[in-house]
Structure formats: C-alpha cells, structure tokens
Design a protein around this motif. Structure first.
Motif, short mmCIF file in Angstrom:
data_model
loop_
_atom_site.label_atom_id
_atom_site.label_comp_id
_atom_site.label_asym_id
_atom_site.label_seq_id
_atom_site.Cartn_x
_atom_site.Cartn_y
_atom_site.Cartn_z
N ARG A 22 0.82 -1.22 0.00
CA ARG A 22 0.00 0.00 0.00
C ARG A 22 0.85 1.26 0.00
NH1 ARG A 22 -1.68 4.06 -0.59
NH2 ARG A 22 -3.66 5.04 0.01
N SER A 78 4.33 -0.35 -5.34
CA SER A 78 3.11 0.05 -4.66
C SER A 78 1.91 -0.37 -5.50
CB SER A 78 3.08 1.57 -4.45
OG SER A 78 2.87 2.23 -5.69
N MET A 111 -4.85 -0.76 4.92
CA MET A 111 -5.83 -1.05 3.87
C MET A 111 -7.19 -1.27 4.52
SD MET A 111 -6.77 -1.35 0.82
CE MET A 111 -5.21 -1.06 -0.04
N ILE A 153 -6.07 2.84 4.27
CA ILE A 153 -5.04 3.65 4.90
C ILE A 153 -5.67 4.50 6.01
CG2 ILE A 153 -5.25 5.66 3.39
CD1 ILE A 153 -1.91 4.07 4.37
N GLU A 182 -10.12 3.17 -1.36
CA GLU A 182 -9.17 2.17 -0.88
C GLU A 182 -9.62 0.77 -1.31
OE1 GLU A 182 -6.15 2.66 1.41
OE2 GLU A 182 -6.42 4.36 0.05
N LEU A 198 -7.52 -1.96 -3.74
CA LEU A 198 -7.26 -3.38 -3.51
C LEU A 198 -7.79 -4.20 -4.68
CD1 LEU A 198 -6.20 -5.62 -1.73
CD2 LEU A 198 -8.37 -5.59 -0.47
N SER A 222 -7.86 -6.29 7.43
CA SER A 222 -8.65 -5.34 6.67
C SER A 222 -10.11 -5.74 6.59
CB SER A 222 -8.09 -5.21 5.25
OG SER A 222 -8.95 -4.45 4.43
#
Length: 581
Positions: free
Chosen positions: A366, A501, A523, A525, A537, A541, A571
């Motif tokens: 991330r 990243s 994740m 963030i 976010e 993913l 997460s």
C-alpha cells in the motif's frame, strides 16, 4: 462519408477480418466508429484491443482518415503500446500520445505565432521552485520529512482542479485535505511559486495543459488549425481525467462530438491527484446520443482470482472469467511483519521452483516505505528482485548514458571486426558504467545504486533475449531496438521479483501477485476518514487483485514487531471474501 484515399480500397476484406478476432462486445465497440461512444471496460477485458481495433476498422473501412485521429492516454508506456498495436494493424498514421505530450507540442508551435517570443521552458520537478517559493513566502518547510514533496503535490492538485492560491484554503477545507504547513501557508507558498514561475518564464506540467487550452480558446486561427488536424478522439482511462485535462479536451473537440472514451468506475484510484470519475459516469448526460458498451469478459485472470475481485467490488456488471480454472487464492495470517516478509519470500521461492519466472511475480504494497522489509527478506533468501518506481525507464540518467555508449559501440563495431557475441559486447559497454555480475548489497541507503544496476541489468537481459531469438543480431540491431522501445515507452525487464506500490501497478499484470499488509490502518489507509475515501481504498485493492493472472496471495500480520501484542485487525475488505476452489 468516406475519406478520399480509403485503405479498404487497397486492402479488400481486411476490415472484416479484423472483426472476426473480437468478442461480441469488442465487436460492438469496433462498429461504433463515429459519434460519442462510452466503453465501460472492466479489468482484463481487452479494452486496449477493443479501441485499437475500433480505430483500425474505422480507418481500413474508409470511415475515418487515421491521420486525423488523436488517441490520448496517461502514460508514455500506454501511449507507446497504443502506437505499437496500431502499427501492427496497419494504421501507423494515428497519433497516440499523452495529454501532456500533445499539449506541449501544440504550445511550442503556437506560442511564437499567437503569443510571441520564445515558448516558456518546462520544468521537470517543482521541488527547487517550491523551496524558493517557501523562502519568499517566509514559510518553513524543512522541519517535517516529506514536506517539500507534499507541498508540491498540493500545488499540483490545486492547479488541476483550477483553484488559484487565494481559493486554496476553502477548497482544501471542502475536500478534507490538510497541508503540512497549514492551508494559509500553503496558499502563500503557492502564490510565490506562481510568481517565480512567471518571472523566470517557466511552465510546469499543469501550466502546459492550461496554456494550450487558453491559446485554443482565445485564438480562432489556432483552434481552426487544431480542429482541422484532429477530428476524431479516443481517450483511454477516462476515469482518471482531471478538470484541467477535461478543459483541454473540450478545446480540442470544439463543437464536435466524435469522441470515444474508455474507462472503469471500479478502477478510480487517483482522486487525491484531482482525477474524477464524474466525466465517465456522466458521459451520457453530456452526450445523450452516446453509444454505451460494457466489456465484462475477463481474459486475464482465472475464475478463482475473478471471484475475489467481484467479491471486493460489488458491481452491476461483474467480471466474467474466460480462462480455465487455476489454483485457489490463499489468505494467510502471520504473527508479525518480519514473519510475513519471510513467509512471502518462502512463497516466492515455492512459486519459482514450480516454474513461475521471477519476473512474473509481484509483491504489491500500500505504501512505498513498506517494500523495505520485503527487500531484506528476498535478499536474505538469495532471490532476485527489482523495485518499480515512478520515474520512467528511459528518463533515467544511467539509461540515457547507456544508449549513447551503445550507439557509439555499434558504430565502432560496424567499422571494425569484432567477434564478440551481442551479449558480451553489450555487457562490455555496460560494465564501464556500473553493471556487475551480482546486484549491489544494501537497501534504502543505496537505493539509487540499486536502481542503476537494475536498469543496466535489464538492458543486458534484453541483449540475451535478442541473441537467443536471433544469434546473428548485431550491436547496431540492438541499438535500433532500444531506440524503438524508447519511442514506444517499452522498458526491458530484469529477471527479478517486482516490488511496487499498488498505485504503481495500475496497468500491469503478473502470473503471481502477493498482497501483504492487509490490516486496518494500511488497507484502508489511516488517512481515509470518509466513506468515499474508504471506497477508493477498496477499489485500490481491487486493482491490485486484478493484476494477478493465476496465483493470488493475500496476507496480514497481527503485530508489527516480533513478540508484540497481536492487536492489529485484518482489513475490513477481506470480510466478504470467500475463496473458490
């Protein structure tokens, strides 16, 4: 209306043969040759194939003149890929470019004719000017790590959404942004930055777009010339367009509507830079007569990987896997970060032992700072790796130096009588500027040294591959190949595991993708405080998951350090993921 020199008249049947290689939805895109078209293309659904075949079919059937087509994208690599595919399809006259490259060419051409005098000089980096602007504004930026880069990024954001310095505090408050030095200080630095830029006759990348648009809006003559040259537009990754790019696109279009856009609302991951999906999702409101096509057949990933992607992002048009079944993705919990890094290094070795090449394996994180523990773990395991950064391969000083030296060596070899093989000749040149048989040791302190070595090793690997494909290849052939690749933005790859990243992985794919650090705070963030930010976010993913063709590993660790309390939570995005066999 057919243009006068229709290629279809010279190559009968070619356009129909193109359609035969497309699936029904891609074929629908190709047949929508004119007028406003919106292609909603999921990950791995062959969007580049669809739009290149659309352009080629329109040209080869005589519907459009390829010399009047402008295909726009966001990276040099993507623009190069478009140009390469179009050349293979016989329509090399099409201009495929980034927004900035096309705008800069027009700005340099029209400035002396419309504004007068020499064009402003482009700056590659804002850092130096921001530092001077902070001094002029009496704002201290050197007290916080990364403050200079963060301030430059805030100025970029303000400029792309068309906010002036005095409007920055209100705009930042409305969007929940926070500048390192405070909104008022940021506005002062921004104002001083613009003053310095104008005083020194400089432009940055945002100014290129703004000034190019202004010339077309203010000059009827300039607009007429551009409108005569560019009559048909294709924009890739339309979900990433920002307001400044949209302003320029509208100036290019004028009162016409021959625009085809391609994008995916599920891959909106750059809103922090000013990009907005509003233009994609609102395309039919802007162009009510638009043709809309949805591409959902995923040709990249196995059904097992596609199932994870579909569970992450619930969509009205879920991806439909087209590949045969593959291995089941895995979810792994580790006790701490060190154990996770060591565990993934072991998994990498297992994959390589099973026949997956190192260059077809990626570990995506991330935040960039998180790559260090994987560098250490891979190095300790004796596994090769490369770090993928933001700088373009052919812009690196060591690569530019290598290209110059290789051209010189090619001229020398042509004049002499060298019996060395191509790989030996290339390595002889590269050894003089830092290539060694083994990668340099050390991690972050020697990041630039490592990157230089990786760049040279990639060039040497390309020489090996070229020699294997054709042992008669010469240094001159190799030099020409590198020049062509630089034009297309195709960087050679060293045979190592990719560390990158998730943002940097957009547009790429590997056989195996490992996604560590899937804990709350990373994740999503910790900075994602709004529902909208959290959903971005989730989409990030999703993008990372859809980079995998066959093997997918999701992991997290319950503690940061060995022996620490396992208080981390995995997460929330993993809660709805059920792995299919």
């Amino acid at each position: 209306m057919r243009y006068e020199r229709g290629v279809a008249d010279v190559m009968p049947g070619t356009s129909e043969a193109l359609l035969a290689g497309l699936d029904p939805e891609q074929r629908q895109v190709a047949l929508a040759a004119r007028g406003p078209v919106c292609v909603l293309a999921g990950a791995g659904t062959g969007k580049t194939r669809a739009i290149t075949y659309r352009i080629a079919y329109a040209a080869l059937s005589g519907t459009v003149d390829p010399a009047h087509v402008l295909a726009l994208t966001f990276t040099v690599r993507a623009a190069g890929e478009l140009r390469g595919r179009l050349r293979q399809l016989g329509v090399g006259q099409v201009r495929a470019s980034t927004f900035h490259a096309a705008a800069l060419r027009q700005l340099n051409y029209f400035w002396p004719r419309v504004v007068g005098g020499r064009p402003p000089q482009l700056i590659d980096s804002k850092a130096g000017l921001v530092r001077e602007a902070a001094k002029r504004a009496r704002v201290r930026l050197d007290g916080t790590p990364g403050a200079l880069a963060d301030t430059a990024a805030e100025i970029e954001w303000a400029k792309v959404i068309q906010v002036r310095p005095d409007g920055y505090p209100a705009a930042a408050a409305a969007t929940g942004r926070s500048a390192v030095a405070g909104a008022d200080n940021l506005a002062a630095v921004y104002a001083a930055y613009e003053e310095l830029r104008r005083e020194r006759h400089l432009i940055d990348f945002e100014s290129v777009l703004e000034l190019a648009a202004a010339i077309l809006i203010d000059s009827r003559v300039a607009a007429g010339q551009v409108h005569d040259i560019f009559r048909h537009f294709v924009v890739d990754e339309y979900q990433d367009v920002n307001p400044l790019q949209k302003l320029l696109l509208e100036a290019w279009l004028g009162d016409r509507d021959d625009l085809c856009v391609v994008g995916d609302p599920n891959q909106v991951i750059y809103s922090f830079t000013g990009a907005t999906s509003t233009y994609l999702t609102g395309f039919t409101a802007e162009f009510p007569a638009a043709t809309v096509v949805r591409l959902v057949r995923d040709y990249r990933s196995t059904p097992q990987v596609v199932a994870v992607a579909n569970q992450l992002v619930r969509s009205a048009s879920p991806l439909a896997a087209q590949r045969p079944p593959g291995p089941r993705p895995v979810l792994i919990e580790y006790p701490d970060d060190a154990a996770e890094a060591a565990g993934l290094a072991h998994r990498v070795r297992t994959l390589m032992t099973a026949g997956v090449p190192a260059r077809e394996i990626a570990i995506l994180v991330r935040v960039n700072a998180d790559t260090e523990r994987f560098e250490l773990a891979l190095a300790e395991a004796g596994l090769p790796y490369v770090i993928r950064g933001a700088e373009r391969f052919y812009d690196r000083p060591v690569v530019r130096q290598a290209l110059v030296l290789l051209r010189g060596a090619a001229r020398g070899a042509a004049a002499g009588d060298s019996s060395d093989s191509l790989p030996d000749s290339v390595r002889h040149v590269l050894t003089g500027i830092g290539l060694t048989p083994r990668p340099p040791s050390g991690l972050r302190g020697a990041a630039s040294v490592r990157e230089n070595w990786e760049s040279l090793a990639a060039i040497a690997q390309l020489a090996d591959d070229m020699h294997a494909a054709g042992p008669e290849a010469t240094l001159a052939d190799f030099s020409a190949e590198l020049t062509m690749r630089a034009d297309l933005g195709h960087a050679p790859a060293v045979d190592g595991v990719t560390l990158a990243s998730m943002h940097a992985a957009k547009g790429l794919e590997w056989d195996a993708v490992l996604l560590p650090g899937l804990v709350e705070g990373l994740m999503p963030i910790v900075h994602a405080r709004t529902a909208e930010a959290v959903e971005e976010e989730r989409r990030l993913l999703y993008v990372a998951v859809t980079r995998a063709r066959e093997h997918l590993c999701l992991s997290w660790s319950s503690a940061r350090a060995p022996g620490g309390r396992g208080g981390r939570q995995r997460s929330r995005f993993l809660d709805g993921v059920r792995l299919q066999r």
